[in-house]
Write an enzyme that holds these catalytic residues in place. Structure first.
Site, mmCIF file in Angstrom:
data_model
loop_
_atom_site.group_PDB
_atom_site.id
_atom_site.type_symbol
_atom_site.label_atom_id
_atom_site.label_comp_id
_atom_site.label_asym_id
_atom_site.label_seq_id
_atom_site.Cartn_x
_atom_site.Cartn_y
_atom_site.Cartn_z
ATOM 1 N N ARG A 36 22.643 25.665 47.278
ATOM 2 C CA ARG A 36 21.560 26.931 47.641
ATOM 3 C C ARG A 36 20.916 26.087 48.822
ATOM 4 N NH1 ARG A 36 16.600 27.365 44.861
ATOM 5 N NH2 ARG A 36 17.764 25.785 42.942
ATOM 6 N N TYR A 58 19.608 53.059 57.148
ATOM 7 C CA TYR A 58 20.608 52.878 55.936
ATOM 8 C C TYR A 58 20.161 53.534 54.587
ATOM 9 C CZ TYR A 58 23.299 50.976 51.834
ATOM 10 O OH TYR A 58 23.735 50.601 50.963
ATOM 11 N N ASP A 85 18.902 46.259 63.467
ATOM 12 C CA ASP A 85 20.179 46.560 62.400
ATOM 13 C C ASP A 85 21.202 47.052 62.999
ATOM 14 O OD1 ASP A 85 22.300 47.422 60.524
ATOM 15 O OD2 ASP A 85 20.575 47.705 58.832
ATOM 16 N N LYS A 104 30.405 45.554 56.656
ATOM 17 C CA LYS A 104 31.402 46.132 57.537
ATOM 18 C C LYS A 104 32.065 45.714 58.642
ATOM 19 C CE LYS A 104 28.634 48.779 54.916
ATOM 20 N NZ LYS A 104 27.834 48.016 53.787
#
Length: 394
Positions: A75, A129, A194, A219
């Site tokens: 982590r 988005y 973005d 993507k």
């Protein structure tokens, strides 16, 4: 992890993008006698030096800087994921990058960093988005949002504004923003751009003044529809804060996903440019088609096309055969979806339409198929849909 971080020491790109896409994050492999990057699936790492581990953890807690020496815990960081981060920082020409389990996890971390400083107000430009829009509008993280157009950003800033958020080209209308001018309007407030649709192949927002560059790496960066991830490219100071949030909240990227993303980078420029050529051709044919009311295609280019049909868009979705009717984008195969029903359904209808997302809009993510095969499929779907929706003669 030190060996895979050396490439981020300077923001000045030393090699062409195509070269960086192949070699960034892998520069140390030949010295180790390796060709393919190793996948480190360890969640924890043995150490007999508990004092040293304590010192590294204390250092991380203070600044979020990556621990020097051997890894401590999954982590806190992972060597395979670090390679992906190094490569993305090189491609975006930033000092650092921090990866997360999804694009929404990445955006959430950015908002939490700013909120932790008491800067809970966000200025944002629609369209974004749909889930990004919802996260801001719903105030799920205790944030408050002011929606404005690019010209109104400066006037919308407040003392507690922690972030300005834009997407260019925007999802799904492909509207473009002058990022350099917008960054100037932001003053000292960080601009987050973005860059999912454009990718660093078409633009590098950090070179235009954005402090933060967000990707849904699911993507184009992954590019094959088989990995989910998010990443923020930024300066090292902000990266440290993001790492601390990631450690505390657990939104880590799995090492196998990091490996697949790094592998995807090798073909990113080739994929984006090939798909963009096909997309431009399809956009031109759609613009000349009487069954299509309007076509949206960005000046910057790219593999995304949006178009509004004269008939029922749902009929088009139902009649494609080669093209895949599915959410997401940026894969090697072509995808089509109806934003008002899927990706932007969560945005209130009036806000959605006000941002240019009409009920007749379809979003096409162009893949690597032959342009004639794609056009034949679109042509047939548009024709069948127009027959179904045409008014009957009396």
């Amino acid at each position: 992890m030190d060996s895979v971080r050396t490439a981020t020491a300077s923001r000045t790109p030393l090699r062409a993008l195509a070269t960086e896409a192949v070699h960034a994050g892998r520069d140390d492999l030949a010295r180790q006698g390796l060709h393919a990057p190793p996948i480190d699936l360890s969640t924890t790492y043995p150490s007999h030096d508990s004092r040293g581990e304590a010192a590294r953890i204390d250092a991380f807690a203070a600044t979020g800087a990556e621990p020097q020496g051997p890894p401590v815990y999954g982590r806190l960081g992972n060597p395979t994921v670090a390679r992906f981060e190094t490569a993305l920082a090189r491609l975006e020409n930033t000092e650092a990058a921090v990866a997360f389990a999804s694009g929404m996890a990445a955006l959430t971390a950015v908002l939490l960093v700013r909120a932790s400083l008491g800067l809970r107000h966000v200025v944002a430009v629609r369209p974004l988005y749909g889930c990004s829009d919802h996260l801001l509008t719903a105030g799920l993280l205790g944030t408050e949002v002011t929606w404005t157009d690019p010209a109104g950003v400066a006037d919308a800033l407040r003392p507690d504004t922690g972030l300005v958020l834009v997407e260019s080209p925007a999802n799904p209308t492909l509207a473009e923003i002058d990022l350099r001018a917008l960054a100037h309007s932001c003053g000292s407030v960080p601009l987050l751009a973005d860059n999912t649709f454009a990718t660093p192949v078409l633009q590098r927002p950090a070179e235009q003044g954005a402090r933060l560059v967000l990707h849904s790496a699911t993507k184009y960066l992954g590019g094959h529809g088989d990995v989910m991830a998010g990443v923020v490219a930024c300066d090292e100071e902000f990266a440290g804060q993001l790492r601390q949030v990631r450690f505390a909240t657990g939104g880590v990227l799995h090492p196998l996903a990091g490996y697949l993303l790094l592998r995807g980078f090798s073909t990113l420029p080739v994929r984006v440019r090939a798909a963009s050529t096909t997309a431009a051709e399809l956009a031109g044919r759609l613009a000349a088609d009487p069954r299509v009311a309007r076509v949206h295609y960005p000046r910057i280019g790219g593999a995304m096309v949006a178009f509004e049909v004269e008939g029922d868009p749902h009929e088009v979705i139902g009649r494609v055969r080669l093209i895949t009717p599915a959410v997401s984008l940026g894969s090697v195969d072509t995808l089509i979806q109806h934003p008002a029903s899927i990706s932007h359904r969560i945005v209130p209808a009036d806000d959605r339409r006000g941002a240019g997302v009409s009920d007749r809009l379809l979003r096409l993510s162009v893949g690597l198929e032959d342009v004639e095969d794609l056009w034949a499929d679109l042509d047939a779907a548009l024709q069948e849909a127009s027959v179904v929706t045409a008014p009957r003669s009396s």
